[in-house]
Design a protein around this motif. Structure first.
Motif, PDB file in Angstrom:
ATOM      1  N   SER A  98      25.644 129.862  41.248  1.00 35.76           N
ATOM      2  CA  SER A  98      24.384 130.423  40.705  1.00 35.76           C
ATOM      3  C   SER A  98      23.447 130.808  41.855  1.00 35.76           C
ATOM      4  CB  SER A  98      23.716 129.412  39.775  1.00 35.76           C
ATOM      5  OG  SER A  98      23.331 128.270  40.508  1.00 35.76           O
ATOM      6  N   PHE A  99      23.437 129.978  42.921  1.00 35.11           N
ATOM      7  CA  PHE A  99      22.556 130.302  44.056  1.00 35.11           C
ATOM      8  C   PHE A  99      23.053 131.542  44.802  1.00 35.11           C
ATOM      9  CE2 PHE A  99      21.297 129.947  48.529  1.00 35.11           C
ATOM     10  CZ  PHE A  99      19.921 129.934  48.384  1.00 35.11           C
ATOM     11  N   LEU A 100      24.381 131.611  45.016  1.00 34.38           N
ATOM     12  CA  LEU A 100      24.935 132.779  45.720  1.00 34.38           C
ATOM     13  C   LEU A 100      24.725 134.049  44.901  1.00 34.38           C
ATOM     14  CD1 LEU A 100      28.239 131.132  47.046  1.00 34.38           C
ATOM     15  CD2 LEU A 100      26.173 131.649  48.353  1.00 34.38           C
ATOM     16  N   THR A 101      24.832 133.914  43.590  1.00 30.34           N
ATOM     17  CA  THR A 101      24.569 135.081  42.714  1.00 30.34           C
ATOM     18  C   THR A 101      23.089 135.460  42.788  1.00 30.34           C
ATOM     19  OG1 THR A 101      26.309 134.273  41.246  1.00 30.34           O
ATOM     20  CG2 THR A 101      24.846 135.956  40.359  1.00 30.34           C
ATOM     21  N   ALA A 102      22.234 134.423  42.898  1.00 28.29           N
ATOM     22  CA  ALA A 102      20.779 134.690  42.978  1.00 28.29           C
ATOM     23  C   ALA A 102      20.452 135.511  44.226  1.00 28.29           C
ATOM     24  CB  ALA A 102      20.022 133.372  42.995  1.00 28.29           C
ATOM     25  N   ILE A 103      21.193 135.249  45.339  1.00 28.76           N
ATOM     26  CA  ILE A 103      20.968 136.046  46.564  1.00 28.76           C
ATOM     27  C   ILE A 103      21.241 137.517  46.275  1.00 28.76           C
ATOM     28  CG2 ILE A 103      21.829 136.474  48.904  1.00 28.76           C
ATOM     29  CD1 ILE A 103      22.439 133.470  49.112  1.00 28.76           C
ATOM     30  N   MET A 104      22.354 137.770  45.575  1.00 28.28           N
ATOM     31  CA  MET A 104      22.704 139.168  45.259  1.00 28.28           C
ATOM     32  C   MET A 104      21.671 139.770  44.305  1.00 28.28           C
ATOM     33  SD  MET A 104      26.806 139.664  45.142  1.00 28.28           S
ATOM     34  CE  MET A 104      27.131 138.841  43.623  1.00 28.28           C
ATOM     35  N   GLN A 105      21.270 138.981  43.313  1.00 31.15           N
ATOM     36  CA  GLN A 105      20.284 139.498  42.353  1.00 31.15           C
ATOM     37  C   GLN A 105      18.967 139.854  43.043  1.00 31.15           C
ATOM     38  OE1 GLN A 105      20.154 136.238  39.618  1.00 31.15           O
ATOM     39  NE2 GLN A 105      21.539 137.224  38.145  1.00 31.15           N
ATOM     40  N   SER A 106      18.560 138.958  43.933  1.00 34.50           N
ATOM     41  CA  SER A 106      17.285 139.152  44.638  1.00 34.50           C
ATOM     42  C   SER A 106      17.301 140.450  45.457  1.00 34.50           C
ATOM     43  CB  SER A 106      17.035 137.946  45.537  1.00 34.50           C
ATOM     44  OG  SER A 106      15.852 138.102  46.257  1.00 34.50           O
ATOM     45  N   VAL A 107      18.420 140.654  46.224  1.00 37.28           N
ATOM     46  CA  VAL A 107      18.522 141.859  47.059  1.00 37.28           C
ATOM     47  C   VAL A 107      18.690 143.105  46.188  1.00 37.28           C
ATOM     48  CG1 VAL A 107      19.919 143.019  48.817  1.00 37.28           C
ATOM     49  CG2 VAL A 107      19.465 140.557  49.019  1.00 37.28           C
ATOM     50  N   ALA A 108      19.455 142.943  45.093  1.00 39.07           N
ATOM     51  CA  ALA A 108      19.696 144.083  44.199  1.00 39.07           C
ATOM     52  C   ALA A 108      18.381 144.559  43.583  1.00 39.07           C
ATOM     53  CB  ALA A 108      20.682 143.689  43.117  1.00 39.07           C
ATOM     54  N   ARG A 109      17.540 143.621  43.150  1.00 42.44           N
ATOM     55  CA  ARG A 109      16.264 143.996  42.548  1.00 42.44           C
ATOM     56  C   ARG A 109      15.353 144.642  43.588  1.00 42.44           C
ATOM     57  NH1 ARG A 109      14.789 138.621  38.950  1.00 42.44           N
ATOM     58  NH2 ARG A 109      16.580 138.734  37.554  1.00 42.44           N
ATOM     59  N   LYS A 110      15.383 144.056  44.782  1.00 46.15           N
ATOM     60  CA  LYS A 110      14.499 144.562  45.836  1.00 46.15           C
ATOM     61  C   LYS A 110      14.859 145.986  46.223  1.00 46.15           C
ATOM     62  CE  LYS A 110      12.911 143.363  50.501  1.00 46.15           C
ATOM     63  NZ  LYS A 110      13.093 142.428  51.619  1.00 46.15           N
ATOM     64  N   ASN A 111      16.170 146.252  46.364  1.00 48.92           N
ATOM     65  CA  ASN A 111      16.636 147.577  46.804  1.00 48.92           C
ATOM     66  C   ASN A 111      17.103 148.465  45.663  1.00 48.92           C
ATOM     67  OD1 ASN A 111      16.286 146.962  49.602  1.00 48.92           O
ATOM     68  ND2 ASN A 111      18.145 145.697  49.493  1.00 48.92           N
TER      69      ASN A 111
END
Length: 1557
Positions: free
Chosen positions: A1425-1438
């Motif tokens: 869930s944390f590793l997915t959160a990293i992707m989600q965070s960057v995906a939303r930002k960019n």
């Protein structure tokens, strides 16, 4: 009460008010707990009265009340006896606890046991008092009789004098008569001699006359036929035919010759006429009547000599002179011819007889004269005889009187002599009897104490082994007796056995088959004297053999459950028979409880069995028997019986085996020894009988018993016989000493065999399926003796015997052991042999096995862990290792080289430490390199016992089959991926036992197959077929029936009948279901997949032969690829031993995969001109082997193996299958096997592509298991072990309180969520983790509080609570917690500490909900869930699409402490470990791991998200991330790590990142 209805209601209400129901439950075991749980009313609706064991006061009080009834005991002694009885009971309770702790055996005492002890004491005391009184009376009587004997002798002497005077007169009368009779007798004798001579002469004449008469008669009888024939010939003549003859004018010559012969015979006075012509003949015949009359009256007895001569010479010699021939010419001439011939014959005989007749006449005349003379002499002799008879009658009368007097004198003399001999002969007895009386008087004083100890011995020690018995009697009871204020008198050095039996009885038992060791004698004594029914624990069947011999045909033998067994018991009860119930299980049919408890009714005359009242005879005896080695009988059973442990002792077995080995090696010696033993036993019995007879006869004699000559002579004979026997006993003892001295040479072989039996008997501790009977062991023992190499030198022969027995037992046992257990077995055997031979120090061995290290020391050197250094420091305190710690610090370089060598067990120790003993080197190595101990111990065994004991052996199944018989099944212990029954089918095919022929029955057991199996067994038993019973562990309820069937069919079966059984071993001993009888009677064989590359590679090749290697037209390619396939198969099969690092999941690869792959290879090579490498790799990796694989990472590993080992280079001889192992050139089948043996490097993880570290953990675990098992296997000589510091309840309470105290409070989610309104992916992950942690801590707290209430009795203990309690006690994480937690391989203590750390980490994060500078990825329940959160965070930002993104990882060179804030994008993570390799921080790449550094910590990793198309894939190893070492289901993510090596290297090495280790 006005109506019947009201009356009935009143009665019911009163009955309900008054009714009392008492339920009795035993608290032992789980029965009460389970029932209370199933039926809550037992607890809720009853008043529970828990009966604890009787306190000391109760025991003393009860025993005192019963002892009051015994007369003759002083009051102060009664108190002491009561105290001692109470102490006995409590001391046995204590000893039973130690017995259970040390030997895992259960012994219970109950109030009934205590009461039975008191009853036995009373009965035994009464019996012994009576016996003692009788013995004393008999001896005193005997002494008194001997005293009176001397006075009786004087009376006898005076009587003798008067008898001698009378005898003198009688002698004189007899002498006068003797003179007269002598003269007359001489005269008669003279006349009788004359008569005898005359009689002989007459007899001779009579014999001569008879002989002559017989000769004459015989001769005349011979002449009679001729005379009759002559007469008959004359009868044929008459006047007519004679007249007719005369009328012949010129008859033939034959006729004229006849008439001429007649003329010659009838010539008067032999004057033969010269003219004998026909004319003269006719004239001669004259008147026919006169001629015929002349013939008839012819004087045939007196034929003139001339006539006879002429007839014989001139006529009879003529062949024509024949009546038959003449008859053709003339009938009358024929008659005359016959007459002539027969008259001559008669005369010839008559002439021979005549002299004899004359002699006969003369002899008869002489006989008449002699007979007349004899009669005259006889008359004279008769007159003389009559006169002599008168004189003789007078003499006989006188002689009778003389003899009467002589007899009286002789009798009196003999009586005096006997009296003197008796007094003198029994003089020694007189002294000995007086001593015995004094001894009995002393015994009378100590009787109360002696019987007290003996009663305790019989009542309580039966179930204990020898050491515990000695400890109870000598270490506890006797010291307590001496410490009492009022001491109870007791015989010094009392032997309880001597109180209950004697040498003669023991000798009888030995003759009946009871082993002669002390333990067996004690058991037999207890069995014959106990108050309760004896229950024999007899796994080796030695006790039951003795019982059957002892009682013989009178014994009724039954099994529980056999047909009509209750009828047999009922009959025995009423008739007073002895019943043996054999092969009991741990429970007994409740219907027998009244018999076991002797619950008699109707004044003890009846016992109720079921609904039937059976008459009870007081002589009835019940003996119970079990062959279970360690049964657990409940207290209620033990209260009704006396447990007697007949398990064979090491000393006892050693003596038996010594007798066996000597009887084989020196049958003469053993026969002599056996005869001597029997003789000695017989002497003991006879001596006892004779002494009893002596005393009985002496005491039974009344009055003047010296007059009873027979009695005195018998007394003397008895005494002489006893003296002779004593002399023979002494001689036999001397002979026995010489024989024993000769036998002792063979004792080392017997001692070794006895030791080995107890070692293999203890193997059941490892796995209950390892059960071996003494009977089977004896067969192996005798075969080993047969196979032993002969030698003239006795010492060498005994050494050969010892080695042969050891190796034979090793082979027999090891074929039935799993590989993991073989090293335990052989190392334990080696240590025990060395201990027995005093070659190693027991204390050193104990330290080596237990390796107790109490203090922890920090290691001053980098190559030793804290644990290793602590062990070194502990060792340095021992004399043998003093200075080791200083030497390691001072010579760190040398020691580092030694410790970090790949195989330190083969290296020499530095400096003087290399001179230490082999065991001391092992101790040092265990401290330095615990992972190498399996190899080190194997080398130790090889050094001490030989290479044969460590080489892996393949025992041919056919050889094992030869050892089987109808009574010995073959039992296959199954392993995954192996089918041992193909060996049975293969052998059956050779011997003609196949399914098609109907002689092989293969039954795979499961539901409903039991009947099929029974039918098959029945048929096979009668017709001599084979039966295979597969997976018998699946039919648990039928196994008891199978055991009985096998036992039944083992007798009188067809010689070809065989049974083959297969079953899986149970995961735990509690789940073991295979009956002991089946396991002990069978030959056990384990068939496991081979272990090690060498064995696996050979095994893979064994699937093929030379014909298969040559069957393909493209032989070179086919052989090369086939060999590589074999290597590949060996790799994938053997990688399993490395656990998850080998394969994420376990797969059942088997030989079928290999053989099918080779078939596919053959087909593809035959169908293609070029080798289709890609196709083959796909088929093998994805289908044949890949068909088993379910994990994608394992599939990648499988394909990588094939890519590395199967490519064109292999055909050019350039392919290296493993470092140092090049693919072989083109060879034949045997050549490949030789190539493997010669070229394959030693076993190492490198052969499989793994790093050497891969086996360190595996080997460390294996070593730990080895030592733990070896410690459990060590014989426990000490009877009292160290008690546990805490009870179970105390330990539970301590753990429970500790966890509850340290358990963090739950996160207040309302407060946490209120801290920020932002809900970015990281914050959501934080909230989720806190909620998961709350669920876990809530469950921990709730379950622990419930358990606490349960332990305090405030809440019913549920199965879940029991499971929780068990897990906490054994330091395991309870399942109810782990279900709600995260994957972990930690024990409870470490796991709980980990939970606390995770709570703290979350607590820090929830303070301000900002992302930590470096995130502890391992601390998440759900790291994905944390590793997915990293992707989600960057995906939303960019604003990138999430499904087109991936994670990119950069391994930094920094640690957690080097970061103070998170990155702008992505996150820093820590807490990861690399397994199978290490991270080169400076180079930034994966590199080879360092030796012994199994899971190096990774630096901080920077994880960020990038679009998938920008991902760097060059020089990358796709490394899986797992939560724990279990891998498989704990997969988290894939991190791409940089590498300079080919990724294949790391794939084969099983490199992965782990979140916890």
């Amino acid at each position: 009460m006005d109506s019947r209805e009201n009356c009935w209601k009143f009665f019911l209400s009163r009955a309900q008010q008054q009714l009392k129901v008492v339920l009795c439950f035993s608290p032992v075991g789980s029965t009460l707990r389970v029932r209370a749980r199933k039926f809550p009313a037992i607890v809720n609706c009853t008043a529970i009265d828990w009966f604890h064991e009787w306190p000391q006061e109760a025991l003393v009080s009860v025993s005192r009340r019963f002892i009051e009834e015994i007369e003759g005991i002083k009051p102060d002694l009664k108190d002491s006896i009561s105290l001692f009885m109470a102490y006995i009971h409590t001391s046995v309770n204590e000893m039973s606890k130690h017995y259970r702790q040390n030997d895992k055996r259960y012994n219970y005492t109950t109030p009934k046991s205590f009461l039975e002890q008191i009853t036995l004491y009373k009965n035994l005391l009464q019996k012994k008092q009576k016996e003692l009184t009788q013995k004393m009376e008999r001896l005193l009587n005997g002494i008194q009789k001997l005293k009176t004997t001397a006075s009786q002798v004087e009376d006898l002497k005076s009587k003798l004098a008067s008898q001698e005077v009378e005898l003198k007169f009688r002698n004189q009368d007899a002498e006068a008569l003797i003179t007269k009779i002598g003269f007359q007798t001489e005269k008669v004798s003279h006349e009788k001699a004359i008569v005898d001579a005359e009689e002989q002469r007459v007899a001779a004449i009579q014999a001569e006359v008879a002989l002559k008469k017989k000769e004459c008669e015989d001769k005349l009888i011979k002449a009679e036929p001729a005379l009759v024939a002559a007469t008959a010939a004359l009868n044929t003549l008459n006047k007519m035919n004679l007249t007719e003859l005369k009328t012949f004018p010129n008859p033939p010559v034959a006729v004229t010759n006849v008439t001429a012969a007649v003329m010659v015979l009838l010539a008067p006075k032999g004057k033969i006429p010269k003219d004998r012509s026909w004319k003269a003949s006719k004239v001669f015949m004259g008147k026919v009547d006169d001629f015929l009359q002349t013939l008839i009256n012819y004087n045939k007895e007196h034929i003139p000599e001339n006539s006879l001569k002429v007839v014989k010479e001139q006529y009879l010699q003529d062949p024509d002179f024949n009546p038959d021939l003449v008859r053709t010419k003339s009938f009358a001439a024929s008659g005359l011819c016959a007459w002539v011939i027969n008259i001559i014959k008669f005369y010839e005989v008559y002439c021979d007889v005549d002299p004899k007749r004359q002699a006969l006449t003369q002899a008869n005349a002489e006989l008449a004269t002699a007979t007349e003379k004899l009669e005259a002499i006889r008359k004279k002799l008769s007159d003389l005889d009559a006169n002599l008879c008168k004189l003789t009658a007078s003499f006989e009368k006188a002689t009778a009187e003389k003899i009467r007097c002589q007899d009286e004198v002789s009798r009196t003399n003999r009586t005096i002599e006997l009296a003197n001999r008796l007094v003198k002969g029994l003089e020694s007895e007189n002294v000995r009897w007086a001593q015995s009386v004094r001894l009995f008087e002393a015994q009378e004083k100590t009787l109360y104490g002696d019987v007290l100890l003996t009663a305790a011995f019989v009542s309580y020690v039966g179930s204990f082994t020898r050491g515990y018995r000695q400890e109870l009697v000598k270490g506890m009871w006797l010291p307590f007796l001496k410490s009492l204020k009022v001491s109870i008198p007791i015989t010094e050095g009392l032997d309880p056995i001597a109180m209950l039996t004697d040498d003669a009885t023991i000798a009888t038992w030995n003759n009946e088959g009871l082993p002669s060791d002390r333990m067996s004698t004690e058991n037999a004594t207890i069995l014959t004297n106990c108050e309760r029914w004896p229950l024999m624990i007899d796994p080796q069947q030695q006790g039951i053999k003795w019982i059957k011999n002892k009682y013989g045909s009178e014994l009724k033998i039954i099994h529980i459950g056999q047909k009509s067994y209750l009828d047999i018991i009922e009959h025995a009860l009423s008739c007073g028979d002895t019943i043996l119930i054999e092969n009991l299980e741990e429970t007994v049919d409740p219907v027998l409880n009244p018999v076991l408890a002797r619950n008699t009714i109707k004044k003890g005359r009846y016992i109720k069995i079921g609904d039937k009242e059976c008459e009870f005879d007081s002589h009835f005896r019940l003996i119970l028997h079990t062959k279970l080695a360690n049964p657990h009988y409940k207290p209620e059973m033990q209260a009704q019986t006396t447990l007697i442990n007949f398990t064979v002792t090491r000393d006892g077995l050693e003596d038996q085996l010594l007798a066996d080995v000597v009887s084989t090696e020196r049958p003469d010696l053993e026969h002599l020894k056996s005869e001597l033993t029997k003789q000695q036993n017989h002497f003991k019995i006879e001596l006892k009988r004779l002494e009893d007879e002596l005393l009985t006869r002496l005491s039974a004699a009344e009055g003047n018993f010296l007059g009873d000559t027979e009695l005195v002579e018998r007394l003397e004979t008895t005494k002489l016989t006893a003296a002779e026997i004593e002399q023979k006993v002494n001689e036999a003892k001397e002979n026995e000493l010489r024989i024993n001295e000769a036998r002792e040479y063979y004792r080392p072989a017997a001692a070794r065999a006895s030791l080995l039996y107890f070692i293999i008997n203890d193997l059941r501790k490892m796995n209950p399926i390892y059960q071996f009977s003494l009977k089977a062991f004896n067969i192996v023992f005798h075969k080993a003796i047969e196979w032993t190499e002969q030698s003239e030198d006795l010492k060498e022969r005994v050494a050969n015997l010892t080695d042969s027995i050891t190796y034979s037992v090793f082979l027999y046992t090891s074929r039935g052991l799993f590989e993991r257990d073989k090293i335990v077995f052989i190392s334990h055997t080696t240590f025990q042999i060395l201990l027995m031979n005093n070659e190693i120090d027991p204390e050193e061995l104990d330290f080596f096995l237990r390796f107790t290290v109490e203090q922890t020391y920090k290691s001053p050197v980098d190559f030793l862990s804290t644990q290793s250094w602590s062990a070194i420091k502990t060792m340095a305190m021992m004399d043998e290792f003093r200075g080791l710690d200083r030497d390691i610090e001072g010579s760190a370089k040398r020691w580092k080289k030694f410790v970090e060598s790949e195989c330190p067990e083969k290296e020499k120790f530095p400096q003087e430490w290399k001179k230490k003993s082999s065991l001391q080197k092992l101790i040092m190595l265990r401290a330095l390199r615990p992972d190498r101990m399996t190899y080190a111990v194997r080398n130790f065994v090889e050094e001490k016992l030989g290479t044969a004991y460590v080489d892996s052996l393949r025992i041919d199944f056919a050889k094992s089959f030869e050892e089987s018989n109808p009574a010995t099944p073959i039992f296959f212990i199954l392993s995954p991926g192996v089918d041992p029954l193909k060996n049975v089918e293969s052998l059956g095919k050779k011997l003609g036992f196949t399914i098609d022929s109907g002689r092989l029955h293969n039954v795979s057991l499961g539901q409903g197959q039991e009947v099929v199996a029974e039918v098959a067994l029945e048929k096979a038993f009668k017709e001599g077929h084979w039966v295979i019973l597969q997976n018998i562990h699946l039919v648990v309820k039928w196994l008891g029936t199978l055991e009985k069937l096998l036992e039944q069919f083992s007798k009188d079966s067809h010689p070809d009948f065989r049974v083959f059984i297969s079953a899986e071993p149970a995961p735990t001993s509690e789940e073991h279901v295979i009956p002991q009888g089946i396991l002990e009677s069978s030959i056990k064989i384990t068939d496991e997949p081979p272990i090690g590359m060498l064995a696996n590679l050979h095994a893979a090749l064994y699937n093929f032969d030379q014909n298969i290697l040559e069957m393909c037209s493209r032989e070179h390619e086919f052989k090369a690829i086939l060999f590589c396939l074999c290597y590949f198969h060996a790799c994938v099969a053997e990688r399993r031993k490395f656990g998850p690092q080998g394969w994420n999941r376990s797969y059942p690869f088997n030989a079928g995969d290999l053989t099918i792959s080779v078939n596919v290879l053959y087909n593809y090579l035959e169908a293609n001109t070029k080798v289709p490498w890609e196709d083959l790799r796909y088929l093998f990796g994805e289908i044949m082997y890949g068909g088993h694989i379910t994990d994608d990472w394992d599939r990648r590993l499988c394909l990588t193996y094939l890519e590395e080992s199967m490519h064109p280079n292999m055909l050019e001889g350039e392919l290296t299958l493993a470092p140092g192992f090049i693919a072989p050139p083109n060879l034949d089948y045997i050549g490949y096997h030789k190539y493997i043996d010669e070229m394959l490097p030693p076993e190492s993880p490198v052969l499989y592509g793994l790093h050497s570290n891969a086996e360190i953990e595996f080997l460390t675990v294996t070593s730990d298991n080895l030592f733990r098992t070896l410690v459990e296997m060590q014989p426990r000589d000490s009877t009292i072990g160290e008690g546990s510091a805490q009870t179970t309840e105390e330990k539970m309470k301590s753990i429970l309180d500790d966890i509850l105290e340290k358990l963090p409070e739950e996160f207040n989610m309302t407060e946490v969520t209120a801290k920020t309104a932002e809900r970015n992916p990281y914050i959501l992950v934080c909230f989720q983790e806190c909620e998961r942690m709350n669920i876990l801590t809530r469950e921990i707290r709730k379950s622990l509080k419930e358990l606490d209430l349960g332990l305090r009795g405030e809440l019913t203990v549920s199965p879940e609570m029991e499971t929780l309690q068990s897990a906490l006690y054994y330091d395991n994480v309870p399942e109810i917690w782990s279900r709600m937690a995260y994957p972990s391989s930690y024990g409870l203590a470490q796991w709980f500490n980990d939970v606390i750390l995770r709570c703290r980490e979350l607590d820090t994060w929830t303070q301000d909900l900002s992302l930590p500078a470096v995130v502890w990825l391992s601390g998440f329940f759900n790291p994905q869930s944390f590793l997915t959160a990293i992707m989600q965070s960057v995906a939303r930002k960019n604003e990138w699409p999430l499904d087109k993104m991936c994670l990119s990882v950069d391994v930094t060179k920094k640690t957690k402490e080097d970061y103070s804030h998170p990155p702008r994008e992505g996150a820093y993570i820590h807490g990861l470990f690399l397994e199978g390799a290490r991270w080169d921080i400076q180079g930034g790449i994966i590199t080879e791991a360092r030796l012994k550094d199994l899971t190096p910590t990774m630096p901080v990793i920077f994880v960020r998200a990038t679009p998938a198309d920008r991902q760097e894939m060059k020089n990358i190893y796709e490394c899986p991330v797992y939560k724990t070492k279990i891998r498989g289901p704990t997969y988290v993510w894939t991190f791409n790590l940089k590498t300079r090596e080919k990724p294949a290297k790391w794939i084969l090495a099983g490199v992965a990142l782990l979140l916890s280790v």
